[in-house]
Design a protein around this motif. Sequence first.
Motif, mmCIF file in Angstrom:
data_model
loop_
_atom_site.group_PDB
_atom_site.id
_atom_site.type_symbol
_atom_site.label_atom_id
_atom_site.label_comp_id
_atom_site.label_asym_id
_atom_site.label_seq_id
_atom_site.Cartn_x
_atom_site.Cartn_y
_atom_site.Cartn_z
ATOM 1 N N ASN A 157 0.771 -1.604 -0.185
ATOM 2 C CA ASN A 157 -0.052 0.052 0.768
ATOM 3 C C ASN A 157 1.160 1.651 0.093
ATOM 4 O O ASN A 157 0.684 2.517 -1.030
ATOM 5 N N LYS A 158 1.940 0.847 0.889
ATOM 6 C CA LYS A 158 2.569 2.568 0.599
ATOM 7 C C LYS A 158 3.232 2.544 -0.636
ATOM 8 O O LYS A 158 3.596 3.717 -1.200
ATOM 9 N N LEU A 159 3.717 1.524 -1.354
ATOM 10 C CA LEU A 159 4.323 1.581 -2.645
ATOM 11 C C LEU A 159 3.090 2.206 -3.922
ATOM 12 O O LEU A 159 3.661 3.031 -4.444
ATOM 13 N N VAL A 160 1.710 1.790 -3.504
ATOM 14 C CA VAL A 160 0.912 2.178 -4.355
ATOM 15 C C VAL A 160 0.552 4.021 -3.927
ATOM 16 O O VAL A 160 0.712 4.748 -5.167
ATOM 17 N N ARG A 161 0.785 4.241 -2.365
ATOM 18 C CA ARG A 161 0.801 5.814 -2.624
ATOM 19 C C ARG A 161 1.884 6.583 -3.290
ATOM 20 O O ARG A 161 1.476 7.666 -4.221
ATOM 21 N N GLN A 162 3.421 5.394 -2.801
ATOM 22 C CA GLN A 162 4.371 6.451 -3.429
ATOM 23 C C GLN A 162 4.262 6.623 -5.167
ATOM 24 O O GLN A 162 4.786 7.772 -5.603
ATOM 25 N N VAL A 163 3.635 5.922 -5.523
ATOM 26 C CA VAL A 163 3.474 5.807 -7.189
ATOM 27 C C VAL A 163 2.657 6.650 -7.429
ATOM 28 O O VAL A 163 3.212 7.301 -8.546
ATOM 29 N N ARG A 164 1.639 7.106 -7.277
ATOM 30 C CA ARG A 164 0.833 8.156 -7.669
ATOM 31 C C ARG A 164 1.264 8.597 -7.096
ATOM 32 O O ARG A 164 1.289 10.151 -7.493
ATOM 33 N N GLU A 165 1.848 9.424 -5.855
ATOM 34 C CA GLU A 165 2.969 10.785 -5.584
ATOM 35 C C GLU A 165 3.474 10.820 -6.207
ATOM 36 O O GLU A 165 3.388 12.042 -7.244
ATOM 37 N N LEU A 166 4.155 9.826 -6.575
ATOM 38 C CA LEU A 166 4.990 10.046 -7.909
ATOM 39 C C LEU A 166 4.401 10.599 -9.317
ATOM 40 O O LEU A 166 5.334 12.060 -9.940
ATOM 41 N N LEU A 167 3.644 10.028 -10.062
ATOM 42 C CA LEU A 167 2.952 9.720 -11.392
ATOM 43 C C LEU A 167 2.231 11.578 -10.937
ATOM 44 O O LEU A 167 2.114 12.664 -12.290
ATOM 45 N N GLU A 168 1.838 11.892 -9.628
ATOM 46 C CA GLU A 168 1.344 13.432 -10.233
ATOM 47 C C GLU A 168 2.098 14.752 -10.053
ATOM 48 O O GLU A 168 2.079 15.034 -10.585
#
Length: 78
Positions: free
Chosen positions: A8-19
């Motif tokens: 779940n942390k990875l999903v959050r980090q990827v979403r933040e990176l894309l944004e």
Amino acid sequence: MYQSYDRNKLVRQVRELLESEGLQPVAQDDPKPEQAAMLMLRSFGVAPVVDQVEALKGAMDRTWEEADETRADGIRNR
């Protein structure tokens, strides 16, 4: 050597990176971001894990009625 990482942390980090790159990520149903994160972690030899405290907090934020309705919507949309 055993290595693990919170999916779940990875999903959050990827979403933040894309944004941060100016993109607008939208979660898909197939595959779900959590499933994709687990696959990616495994492909790097890292065991995907879930923070149990965070999972419990998330479960407590929703009533059983909301969870039931979400499941029913998923079945209707198939």
